[in-house]
Design a protein around this motif. Structure first.
Motif, PDB file in Angstrom:
ATOM      1  N   CYS A 258       0.844  -1.216   0.000  1.00 27.67           N
ATOM      2  CA  CYS A 258       0.000   0.000   0.000  1.00 27.67           C
ATOM      3  C   CYS A 258       0.873   1.257   0.000  1.00 27.67           C
ATOM      4  CB  CYS A 258      -0.917   0.011   1.210  1.00 27.67           C
ATOM      5  SG  CYS A 258      -2.296  -1.154   1.116  1.00 27.67           S
ATOM      6  N   ALA A 259       1.998   1.191   0.720  1.00 27.65           N
ATOM      7  CA  ALA A 259       2.880   2.355   0.832  1.00 27.65           C
ATOM      8  C   ALA A 259       3.630   2.644  -0.457  1.00 27.65           C
ATOM      9  CB  ALA A 259       3.879   2.132   1.967  1.00 27.65           C
ATOM     10  N   GLN A 260       3.537   1.755  -1.453  1.00 29.13           N
ATOM     11  CA  GLN A 260       4.225   1.978  -2.724  1.00 29.13           C
ATOM     12  C   GLN A 260       3.328   2.629  -3.774  1.00 29.13           C
ATOM     13  OE1 GLN A 260       7.548   1.529  -3.421  1.00 29.13           O
ATOM     14  NE2 GLN A 260       7.512   1.343  -1.184  1.00 29.13           N
ATOM     15  N   LEU A 261       2.070   2.909  -3.435  1.00 28.98           N
ATOM     16  CA  LEU A 261       1.109   3.409  -4.415  1.00 28.98           C
ATOM     17  C   LEU A 261       0.770   4.876  -4.200  1.00 28.98           C
ATOM     18  CD1 LEU A 261      -1.480   0.467  -4.464  1.00 28.98           C
ATOM     19  CD2 LEU A 261       0.627   0.709  -5.788  1.00 28.98           C
ATOM     20  N   GLU A 262       0.709   5.624  -5.288  1.00 32.73           N
ATOM     21  CA  GLU A 262       0.175   6.978  -5.298  1.00 32.73           C
ATOM     22  C   GLU A 262      -0.908   7.035  -6.372  1.00 32.73           C
ATOM     23  OE1 GLU A 262       1.635  11.655  -5.661  1.00 32.73           O
ATOM     24  OE2 GLU A 262       2.948  10.046  -6.368  1.00 32.73           O
ATOM     25  N   PHE A 263      -2.049   7.639  -6.048  1.00 29.52           N
ATOM     26  CA  PHE A 263      -3.191   7.663  -6.956  1.00 29.52           C
ATOM     27  C   PHE A 263      -3.289   9.023  -7.644  1.00 29.52           C
ATOM     28  CE2 PHE A 263      -3.964   4.130  -4.274  1.00 29.52           C
ATOM     29  CZ  PHE A 263      -4.832   3.275  -4.930  1.00 29.52           C
ATOM     30  N   ARG A 264      -3.613   8.987  -8.928  1.00 27.90           N
ATOM     31  CA  ARG A 264      -3.728  10.230  -9.707  1.00 27.90           C
ATOM     32  C   ARG A 264      -5.148  10.353 -10.260  1.00 27.90           C
ATOM     33  NH1 ARG A 264       0.664  10.075 -13.697  1.00 27.90           N
ATOM     34  NH2 ARG A 264       1.938  10.831 -11.958  1.00 27.90           N
ATOM     35  N   TYR A 265      -5.795  11.483  -9.946  1.00 30.87           N
ATOM     36  CA  TYR A 265      -7.166  11.732 -10.391  1.00 30.87           C
ATOM     37  C   TYR A 265      -7.261  13.072 -11.120  1.00 30.87           C
ATOM     38  CZ  TYR A 265      -8.533   7.944  -7.219  1.00 30.87           C
ATOM     39  OH  TYR A 265      -8.655   6.738  -6.592  1.00 30.87           O
ATOM     40  N   ALA A 266      -8.353  13.246 -11.843  1.00 33.00           N
ATOM     41  CA  ALA A 266      -8.622  14.496 -12.546  1.00 33.00           C
ATOM     42  C   ALA A 266      -9.540  15.381 -11.705  1.00 33.00           C
ATOM     43  CB  ALA A 266      -9.266  14.217 -13.900  1.00 33.00           C
ATOM     44  N   HIS A 303      -2.540  12.557  -5.989  1.00 34.47           N
ATOM     45  CA  HIS A 303      -2.034  13.579  -6.897  1.00 34.47           C
ATOM     46  C   HIS A 303      -3.176  13.917  -7.853  1.00 34.47           C
ATOM     47  CE1 HIS A 303       0.583  14.471 -10.707  1.00 34.47           C
ATOM     48  NE2 HIS A 303       0.133  15.581 -10.149  1.00 34.47           N
ATOM     49  N   VAL A 304      -3.560  15.172  -7.894  1.00 33.81           N
ATOM     50  CA  VAL A 304      -4.714  15.586  -8.698  1.00 33.81           C
ATOM     51  C   VAL A 304      -4.254  16.522  -9.807  1.00 33.81           C
ATOM     52  CG1 VAL A 304      -6.957  16.743  -8.636  1.00 33.81           C
ATOM     53  CG2 VAL A 304      -6.250  15.294  -6.730  1.00 33.81           C
ATOM     54  N   VAL A 305      -4.794  16.297 -11.004  1.00 34.94           N
ATOM     55  CA  VAL A 305      -4.428  17.063 -12.195  1.00 34.94           C
ATOM     56  C   VAL A 305      -5.680  17.722 -12.750  1.00 34.94           C
ATOM     57  CG1 VAL A 305      -3.345  16.963 -14.471  1.00 34.94           C
ATOM     58  CG2 VAL A 305      -2.647  15.349 -12.686  1.00 34.94           C
ATOM     59  N   THR A 306      -5.601  19.001 -13.072  1.00 33.81           N
ATOM     60  CA  THR A 306      -6.758  19.655 -13.681  1.00 33.81           C
ATOM     61  C   THR A 306      -7.056  18.992 -15.024  1.00 33.81           C
ATOM     62  OG1 THR A 306      -5.354  21.382 -14.660  1.00 33.81           O
ATOM     63  CG2 THR A 306      -6.344  21.847 -12.508  1.00 33.81           C
ATOM     64  N   SER A 307      -8.308  18.771 -15.287  1.00 36.40           N
ATOM     65  CA  SER A 307      -8.766  17.912 -16.376  1.00 36.40           C
ATOM     66  C   SER A 307      -8.328  18.378 -17.763  1.00 36.40           C
ATOM     67  CB  SER A 307     -10.297  17.831 -16.351  1.00 36.40           C
ATOM     68  OG  SER A 307     -10.796  17.286 -17.541  1.00 36.40           O
ATOM     69  N   PRO A 308      -7.626  17.525 -18.537  1.00 37.60           N
ATOM     70  CA  PRO A 308      -7.337  17.872 -19.932  1.00 37.60           C
ATOM     71  C   PRO A 308      -8.596  17.882 -20.794  1.00 37.60           C
ATOM     72  CG  PRO A 308      -5.895  16.108 -19.137  1.00 37.60           C
ATOM     73  CD  PRO A 308      -6.987  16.269 -18.136  1.00 37.60           C
ATOM     74  N   VAL A 469     -10.480  12.191 -25.473  1.00 40.98           N
ATOM     75  CA  VAL A 469     -11.575  13.049 -25.924  1.00 40.98           C
ATOM     76  C   VAL A 469     -11.438  14.430 -25.290  1.00 40.98           C
ATOM     77  CG1 VAL A 469     -13.114  11.073 -26.206  1.00 40.98           C
ATOM     78  CG2 VAL A 469     -13.132  12.340 -24.048  1.00 40.98           C
ATOM     79  N   ARG A 470     -12.111  15.388 -25.895  1.00 49.22           N
ATOM     80  CA  ARG A 470     -12.194  16.740 -25.335  1.00 49.22           C
ATOM     81  C   ARG A 470     -13.627  17.229 -25.484  1.00 49.22           C
ATOM     82  NH1 ARG A 470      -7.346  19.284 -24.177  1.00 49.22           N
ATOM     83  NH2 ARG A 470      -5.490  18.403 -25.172  1.00 49.22           N
ATOM     84  N   ARG A 471     -14.048  18.052 -24.550  1.00 53.87           N
ATOM     85  CA  ARG A 471     -15.415  18.572 -24.618  1.00 53.87           C
ATOM     86  C   ARG A 471     -15.653  19.401 -25.873  1.00 53.87           C
ATOM     87  NH1 ARG A 471     -17.892  21.743 -20.011  1.00 53.87           N
ATOM     88  NH2 ARG A 471     -16.098  23.092 -20.360  1.00 53.87           N
ATOM     89  N   ASP A 472     -14.598  20.050 -26.373  1.00 53.67           N
ATOM     90  CA  ASP A 472     -14.785  20.973 -27.495  1.00 53.67           C
ATOM     91  C   ASP A 472     -14.649  20.317 -28.858  1.00 53.67           C
ATOM     92  OD1 ASP A 472     -12.081  20.474 -27.690  1.00 53.67           O
ATOM     93  OD2 ASP A 472     -11.466  22.569 -27.763  1.00 53.67           O
ATOM     94  N   GLU A 473     -14.447  18.993 -28.909  1.00 52.67           N
ATOM     95  CA  GLU A 473     -14.022  18.371 -30.167  1.00 52.67           C
ATOM     96  C   GLU A 473     -15.025  18.535 -31.304  1.00 52.67           C
ATOM     97  OE1 GLU A 473     -15.162  13.740 -28.967  1.00 52.67           O
ATOM     98  OE2 GLU A 473     -13.112  14.449 -28.791  1.00 52.67           O
ATOM     99  N   ALA A 474     -16.324  18.394 -31.039  1.00 55.15           N
ATOM    100  CA  ALA A 474     -17.314  18.515 -32.119  1.00 55.15           C
ATOM    101  C   ALA A 474     -17.358  19.942 -32.660  1.00 55.15           C
ATOM    102  CB  ALA A 474     -18.698  18.099 -31.615  1.00 55.15           C
ATOM    103  N   TYR A 475     -17.293  20.922 -31.765  1.00 56.89           N
ATOM    104  CA  TYR A 475     -17.315  22.326 -32.196  1.00 56.89           C
ATOM    105  C   TYR A 475     -15.992  22.717 -32.852  1.00 56.89           C
ATOM    106  CZ  TYR A 475     -21.578  22.581 -29.460  1.00 56.89           C
ATOM    107  OH  TYR A 475     -22.855  22.359 -28.982  1.00 56.89           O
TER     108      TYR A 475
END
Length: 603
Positions: A258-266, A303-308, A469-475
């Motif tokens: 468990c101590a070897q894991l770091e989680f990354r979310y958006a 570790h949190v990353v602002t959503s691409p 994917v991106r939210r703007d892709e269709a436009y």
């Protein structure tokens, strides 16, 4: 619930008690004025908002909206944070991402507020032999380094550890993560790689580097493939469990694994959903650790990353607002470290100004907004606690379906996970197309004459696995067609807005139509006559009352003047001569694509 002492200072003492049912009756009365005849719980339901994963946000939450006890910060189930002090000592870690060998940019970030480095190493980033040059001048005992090296994790880790030894950094002072993530790499590329070297790195970290982790559980590939919050949680749990199995089979204890894991979310601009997701993630991982017999090891490092996915290429300056809200949500949700993507991330390599704004976003929220002074600031909110619980249950259920189908590797290789994520994205795409989920600067308030922001190309991202994917892709596709037409002909495709009656009657719908057509790169023309506009299509804009009186004759006059297609801005009705209608909730992407097709704007 806290019981206040009877000190004669009762809050709202002069007002009579109000029941939930009374509130519902008042809501029903307001809704009746808008044509909705509903009562009681149905009135409340009419104001609810549907979220992904079958969740709903109601207009009112009370003490009756029960949720499991979140516990205390630093104690299982860690909902309120993995550390007892939260982020109150120095705030969350400010982690900047670098994908090119630019030592000056790395030092500039560290000198101006960044506290750790996220380095993309290997074929799609910094060459492994260049690691020493990139880290030249960096105090490695003060600045943790997190690697993202794909299948080159072993040589990259070996080089980084060599640098620590060469520069005399004590083993106990080393902090960071070597970035082993075989399943994340497979999700990105479709290519698995052997776990054995990663397990060996984990053993080396466990035995000799107490502050260094070997593995990252990266949920971004699933978020970037269109996954929902619950799917992001479920896949991260399944990945984490798969790594626990591999590490314990390699000889590590559960606590060591468990101590070897770091989680990354958006983190997205949906601030409450992000807060709830991070709180739910900690609760779920604590449940996994408990089931493995190591409840004390269940504090998830995040570790949190602002959503691409939310970043846009048009009007990219708005991305600063999106990332600010997302960073606020990450901080309030208890993230241990946050990476703010520069506002020009979708366009290529960020410039110095973009990197400065990115790192200062966290600095301002920590130092000036004092967001880190309170542990779990959203805790205790009936809405947030209920949303955390519902999201945790949805995420756990998705995790169970993955385990039932053989685990994370199996659902990746069978294509089941790809199908699940695609289904979720298809539903969200409908909302984006209908502008039920607006994108400022793209589907709402587009600016056709904006000056493009040019950046140097970034290194190619890994491909061959799940889509990005991106939210703007269709436009973006529609706008690109318009740009090509402008380059080829010297003008954009145009539509004439024919306003009927006084400004008070037509302004609202003319503004609506103007925004809608510009979202597809179609220039609205309001001055002069239709014949002078250079357009072939027209949109009538006025009030319902004036449509009844004049829409038919106006459409006939415009057709006589050469209009090939007549729109009407308003709900569909029976108006002879009108070909189509544009209104709030219509499929804007389909309307705009068909319009460009008729205008001869090539795909």
């Amino acid at each position: 619930m806290t019981v206040l002492p009877d000190d004669g200072l009762e809050l709202a003492a002069e007002f009579p008690d109000v029941s939930h049912e009374q509130w519902q009756r008042l809501v029903a009365g307001v809704l009746r004025k808008s044509g909705k005849d509903v009562e009681g719980a149905q009135a409340e339901e009419a104001l609810s908002t549907a979220l992904e994963d079958g969740l709903r946000t109601r207009p009112l939450f009370t003490a009756h909206d029960n949720a499991p006890e979140p516990g205390f910060p630093g104690f299982a189930p860690f909902v309120r944070g993995g550390r007892a002090e939260g982020n109150t000592v120095g705030g969350w870690g400010v982690r900047q991402r670098h994908a090119v060998a630019d030592a000056a940019a790395v030092l500039g970030d560290l000198e101006n507020g960044v506290t750790s480095l996220w380095l993309v190493v290997g074929e799609d980033g910094i060459p492994v032999p260049s690691l020493g040059r990139v880290l030249d001048g960096v105090y490695l005992d003060l600045a943790p380094v997190v690697l993202d090296a794909g299948r080159e994790v072993e040589p990259a880790a070996r080089e980084l550890l060599r640098l620590y030894e060469e520069r005399g950094v004590a083993a106990e002072a080393v902090r960071g993560n070597l970035g082993g993530d075989p399943l994340g790499y497979e999700a990105r590329t479709g290519q698995p790689y052997d776990f054995a070297p990663v397990a060996a790195l984990a053993r080396r970290c466990a035995d000799g580097y107490p502050g260094l982790r070997a593995l990252t559980v990266d949920a971004l590939p699933y978020h970037e493939a269109g996954g929902s919050a619950a799917q992001e949680l479920g896949t991260s749990l399944a990945t984490g469990v798969a790594y626990l199995r591999e590490l314990t089979e390699a000889g590590l204890g559960v606590e060591q694994a468990c101590a070897q894991l770091e989680f990354r979310y958006a983190a997205t601009a949906d601030q409450f959903l992000t807060i709830a997701k991070l709180r739910a993630a900690r609760r779920l991982w604590a449940r996994v650790a408990e089931a493995c017999g190591a409840p004390a090891a269940g504090a998830q490092l995040q570790h949190v990353v602002t959503s691409p996915v939310m970043m846009t290429r048009r009007d990219p300056w708005v991305n600063m607002l999106r990332t600010t809200i997302a960073t606020l949500a990450a901080g309030a949700g208890g993230a241990d470290s946050v990476t703010v993507l520069p506002f020009d991330d979708a366009l290529g390599l960020p410039d110095a100004f973009a990197r400065r704004i990115a790192r200062n976003t966290s600095t301002i929220l920590i130092e000036e907004s004092h967001l880190s002074r309170v542990i779990d600031p959203a805790g205790g909110s009936w809405y947030v606690e209920r949303l955390t619980d519902e999201l945790a249950r949805a995420g756990w259920e998705f995790f169970r379906t993955i385990e039932r189908d053989g685990g994370q590797a199996a659902v990746l290789r069978s294509g089941r996970l790809r199908t699940d994520l695609a289904t979720t994205w298809a539903e969200r795409s409908k909302k984006l197309a209908k502008r039920r989920e607006p994108i400022t600067g793209v589907s709402e308030f587009p600016h056709l004459s904006e000056k493009p922001v040019a950046r140097q190309p970034a290194p190619g991202a890994p491909s061959g696995g799940l889509p990005r994917v991106r939210r703007d892709e269709a436009y973006e596709e529609l706008r690109a067609r318009s740009d090509a037409h402008l380059a080829a002909t010297g003008s954009r495709p145009r539509i004439f807005l024919a306003t009927i009656g006084p400004a008070a009657a037509h302004t609202a719908r003319a503004t609506f139509a103007s925004n809608l057509f510009q979202a597809g790169g179609i220039e609205p023309v309001t001055a002069g006559t239709f014949a002078e506009s250079g357009a072939t299509e027209v949109c009538l804009c006025s009030s319902d009352a004036l449509y009844e009186e004049q829409a038919q004759s106006a459409a006939a006059e415009l057709r006589a003047a050469g209009a090939s297609h007549v729109f009407l801005a308003g709900r569909p009705g029976q108006y002879p001569g009108v070909d189509a209608y544009v209104f709030a909730g219509c499929d804007a992407v389909a309307v705009l694509s068909a319009t460009l097709d008729r205008m001869g704007v090539s795909r």
